[in-house]
Design a protein around this motif. Structure first.
Motif, PDB file in Angstrom:
ATOM      1  N   PHE A 177       0.849  -1.187   0.000  1.00 24.99           N
ATOM      2  CA  PHE A 177       0.000   0.000   0.000  1.00 24.99           C
ATOM      3  C   PHE A 177       0.890   1.245   0.000  1.00 24.99           C
ATOM      4  CE2 PHE A 177      -2.500  -3.394   1.754  1.00 24.99           C
ATOM      5  CZ  PHE A 177      -3.790  -3.155   1.326  1.00 24.99           C
ATOM      6  N   ALA A 199       1.486   5.427   0.434  1.00 23.56           N
ATOM      7  CA  ALA A 199       0.953   6.554   1.212  1.00 23.56           C
ATOM      8  C   ALA A 199       1.887   7.749   1.059  1.00 23.56           C
ATOM      9  CB  ALA A 199       0.808   6.142   2.679  1.00 23.56           C
ATOM     10  N   GLU A 238     -10.696  -3.020   6.346  1.00 22.60           N
ATOM     11  CA  GLU A 238      -9.555  -2.132   6.542  1.00 22.60           C
ATOM     12  C   GLU A 238      -8.652  -2.582   7.690  1.00 22.60           C
ATOM     13  OE1 GLU A 238     -11.066   2.202   5.015  1.00 22.60           O
ATOM     14  OE2 GLU A 238     -11.539   1.657   7.085  1.00 22.60           O
ATOM     15  N   TRP A 283      -3.381   5.584   9.360  1.00 27.52           N
ATOM     16  CA  TRP A 283      -3.521   5.099   7.996  1.00 27.52           C
ATOM     17  C   TRP A 283      -4.588   4.001   7.986  1.00 27.52           C
ATOM     18  CZ3 TRP A 283       1.000   6.029  10.490  1.00 27.52           C
ATOM     19  CH2 TRP A 283       1.920   6.911   9.893  1.00 27.52           C
ATOM     20  N   ARG A 284      -5.479   4.060   7.016  1.00 23.23           N
ATOM     21  CA  ARG A 284      -6.469   3.002   6.816  1.00 23.23           C
ATOM     22  C   ARG A 284      -6.150   2.299   5.498  1.00 23.23           C
ATOM     23  NH1 ARG A 284     -11.130   2.415   9.655  1.00 23.23           N
ATOM     24  NH2 ARG A 284     -11.469   3.852  11.399  1.00 23.23           N
ATOM     25  N   LEU A 285      -5.734   1.046   5.606  1.00 25.66           N
ATOM     26  CA  LEU A 285      -5.330   0.260   4.444  1.00 25.66           C
ATOM     27  C   LEU A 285      -6.480  -0.666   4.081  1.00 25.66           C
ATOM     28  CD1 LEU A 285      -1.801  -0.764   5.813  1.00 25.66           C
ATOM     29  CD2 LEU A 285      -2.477   1.404   4.753  1.00 25.66           C
ATOM     30  N   ASN A 286      -7.108  -0.423   2.936  1.00 23.14           N
ATOM     31  CA  ASN A 286      -8.289  -1.191   2.542  1.00 23.14           C
ATOM     32  C   ASN A 286      -7.869  -2.417   1.747  1.00 23.14           C
ATOM     33  OD1 ASN A 286     -10.754  -2.072   1.099  1.00 23.14           O
ATOM     34  ND2 ASN A 286     -11.638  -0.214   1.995  1.00 23.14           N
ATOM     35  N   GLN A 345      -6.922   0.891  -1.517  1.00 24.15           N
ATOM     36  CA  GLN A 345      -6.786   2.313  -1.242  1.00 24.15           C
ATOM     37  C   GLN A 345      -6.253   2.572   0.165  1.00 24.15           C
ATOM     38  OE1 GLN A 345     -10.769   3.838  -2.060  1.00 24.15           O
ATOM     39  NE2 GLN A 345     -10.121   4.488  -4.107  1.00 24.15           N
ATOM     40  N   VAL A 346      -5.665   3.743   0.328  1.00 24.78           N
ATOM     41  CA  VAL A 346      -5.156   4.187   1.622  1.00 24.78           C
ATOM     42  C   VAL A 346      -5.786   5.528   1.966  1.00 24.78           C
ATOM     43  CG1 VAL A 346      -3.132   4.855   2.963  1.00 24.78           C
ATOM     44  CG2 VAL A 346      -2.960   3.002   1.278  1.00 24.78           C
ATOM     45  N   LYS A 347      -6.336   5.632   3.158  1.00 28.21           N
ATOM     46  CA  LYS A 347      -6.837   6.900   3.678  1.00 28.21           C
ATOM     47  C   LYS A 347      -5.981   7.290   4.869  1.00 28.21           C
ATOM     48  CE  LYS A 347     -11.657   6.083   2.309  1.00 28.21           C
ATOM     49  NZ  LYS A 347     -13.055   5.938   2.815  1.00 28.21           N
ATOM     50  N   GLU A 348      -5.627   8.582   4.939  1.00 30.52           N
ATOM     51  CA  GLU A 348      -4.778   9.064   6.030  1.00 30.52           C
ATOM     52  C   GLU A 348      -5.469  10.203   6.775  1.00 30.52           C
ATOM     53  OE1 GLU A 348      -0.543   9.587   5.245  1.00 30.52           O
ATOM     54  OE2 GLU A 348      -0.890   8.961   3.165  1.00 30.52           O
TER      55      GLU A 348
END
Length: 505
Positions: free
Chosen positions: A289, A291, A308, A349-352, A357-360
């Motif tokens: 992933f 970021a 996630e 960090w959210r690792l799907n 996808q990565v959400k920070e």
């Protein structure tokens, strides 16, 4: 307080030393103490506090060959134990191969972090060692009733008695220890499974490995984590089903390595990468992933939330602080150790796993680092992190911060001018019923009183200040990484070991 000196190492450090990380709060110790019935300066030792607090410390015995770095010091373990409303203290050097060789020689034999590896050979002749000394001075954990000290640049795991702080030898995992690569600092113990998870790294392809030691102390799993080149990972994380490794864009440039220069640089055009692998998965099962570019020295925890993986750690806003001319020569030289210069903030960090996808998101605006949690929640959903705040411009902890990740609120304790703390370990009280139902333990270096203390705080009410303050035999060097080990669990392993010895096992 019943105090006895049990040992003293002969130091060759200069009397007129002016290095700020070998003097003042970082003045190294040479004396090893045994102290029982520690003096209670204030408050009362909680009767429901049972276990040991251990802290590792870089504690140099000999001057460096040329340039001393704070990470070069020899390992020293400090132990403060609690039971039945009483407390004891022990401290011992970790008897590493490197320390014993240098003690025999009466001088340093290895180059340090800020020195070229070939310097040792140039300064000391052909008999000197060219690689960095494994000082086992970075981290300390407890697995199966035995403390294990480790080194951030990978090395042996030294077994340390968690009650006496005495070195018991090296961990071998039944002869399967990866001696060629060693083990990095920050191996992780899962309280729920009894497993130990670890990684290592080097300048050799594939540049990283990941392994699992099972509850029977057997190396049960060991696989490659291929990287594009040599990297400098410092920590890892895990969930119930996965391990998370990393590839950050702060590393040695290839052209510099070719010239023997080990100076890391931030490659701002390269993303951060996280490797997610099933805890006993194969190399082919790694999911990568990407970021925002940064460097993370320490993660606090990770857990699974549907598809996630939630990963929390301290994002560095400026992993490579520029020399802006501020401060004295020492502040400029070691600016990359100061929390305010690196701009370390708690981050998520959210690792799907389904979408890739990565959400920070930034979890706090406060600059903190060296976060600790209730170890019973490691790899599981959690709410609280207890972290350190730093003295501006310096590698010193001047307070504690309790982060509530559900509400986003913080609770602070300032240690006061001239007082510096250690990484604070969370100690659940006997019969604990909640995540923050327990105590925080830390050691302080008080420059005003020329003394050191062990502070016991209510983990749920940090800003109230210590519920108990204990005096140590002398002022100790400032230090960082720590852990807490439950007393009943330690005694269970001690009883099991004694029974095994009685029947010849």
């Amino acid at each position: 307080m019943d105090v006895e000196i049990v040992g003293r190492l002969l130091s060759t450090l200069p009397e007129d030393d002016d290095h700020p990380y070998r003097t003042g709060p970082w003045r190294p110790q040479t004396t090893e103490w045994r102290a029982d019935d520690l003096e209670v300066v204030d408050g009362e030792i909680p009767a429901d506090l049972d276990g040991v607090y251990l802290r590792n410390t870089e504690n140099p015995v000999h001057p460096s060959l040329k340039n001393y770095h704070p990470f070069d010091g020899d390992g020293m373990i400090h132990v403060v134990g609690f039971r039945d409303g009483k407390a004891f203290y022990r401290n011992r050097f970790v008897r590493t191969d490197g320390l014993m060789a240098e003690m025999a020689a009466g001088s340093a034999l290895w180059a340090g972090v800020s020195e070229p590896p070939e310097l040792a050979a140039r300064e000391r002749g052909w008999g000197a060692r060219e690689r960095m000394k494994d000082a086992s001075s970075t981290d300390v954990i407890v697995h199966r009733g035995m403390a294990l000290s480790s080194f951030y640049m990978c090395g042996d795991l030294y077994q340390v008695d968690p009650f006496t702080a005495e070195t018991r030898g090296k961990e071998t995992w039944g002869g399967k220890f990866p001696f060629e690569w060693g083990v990095s600092a920050h191996p992780k113990v899962d309280d729920h499974t009894g497993e130990l998870l670890f990684f290592n790294y080097s300048k050799q392809d594939p540049f990283m490995h990941y392994g699992v030691v099972d509850a029977d102390n057997t190396l049960a799993h060991y696989v490659d984590i291929p990287l594009p080149g040599p990297r400098l990972p410092h920590d890892m994380a895990f969930t119930e089903n996965y391990a998370i490794l990393n590839d950050f864009p702060l590393f040695w440039p290839a052209e510099a390595l070719a010239k023997g220069r080990h100076i890391p640089r931030l490659h701002r055009d390269i993303p951060s990468r996280f490797a997610v692998i099933p805890r006993r998965g194969q190399t082919s099962e790694i999911r990568w992933f990407e970021a925002e570019p940064t460097f993370v020295l320490h993660f606090t925890n990770a857990y699974e939330d549907g598809d996630e993986i939630v990963l929390d750690g301290f994002f560095q806003g400026d992993p490579e602080p520029a020399d802006n001319g501020m401060g004295n020569k020492w502040e400029r030289a070691f600016r990359f150790l100061a929390l305010d210069r690196m701009q370390t903030r708690l981050h998520r960090w959210r690792l799907n796993l389904a979408t890739g996808q990565v959400k920070e998101e930034r979890l706090t605006d406060s600059i903190t680092e060296f976060g600790m949690i209730n170890s019973g929640h490691a790899g599981r959903p959690y709410r609280y992190t207890w972290a350190a705040s730093g003295k501006p411009g310096w590698f010193l902890f001047d307070g504690l911060v309790r982060h509530d990740l559900h509400t986003g609120t913080e609770e602070r304790l300032s240690l006061g001018e001239g007082v510096y703390g250690s990484e604070a370990a969370m100690a659940p009280r006997v019969g604990s019923t909640g995540e923050d139902d327990g105590y925080l333990i830390t050691l302080t270096t008080d420059m005003n009183a020329d003394a050191s203390y062990c502070l016991v705080l209510d983990a749920a009410r940090v800003s109230d200040g210590p519920v108990c303050t204990l005096r140590l035999p002398e002022r100790i060097s400032s230090g960082t990484h720590s852990t807490w080990a439950d007393g009943a669990e330690l005694r269970r392993w001690r009883t099991a070991d004694t029974a095994a010895e009685a029947v010849g096992l």
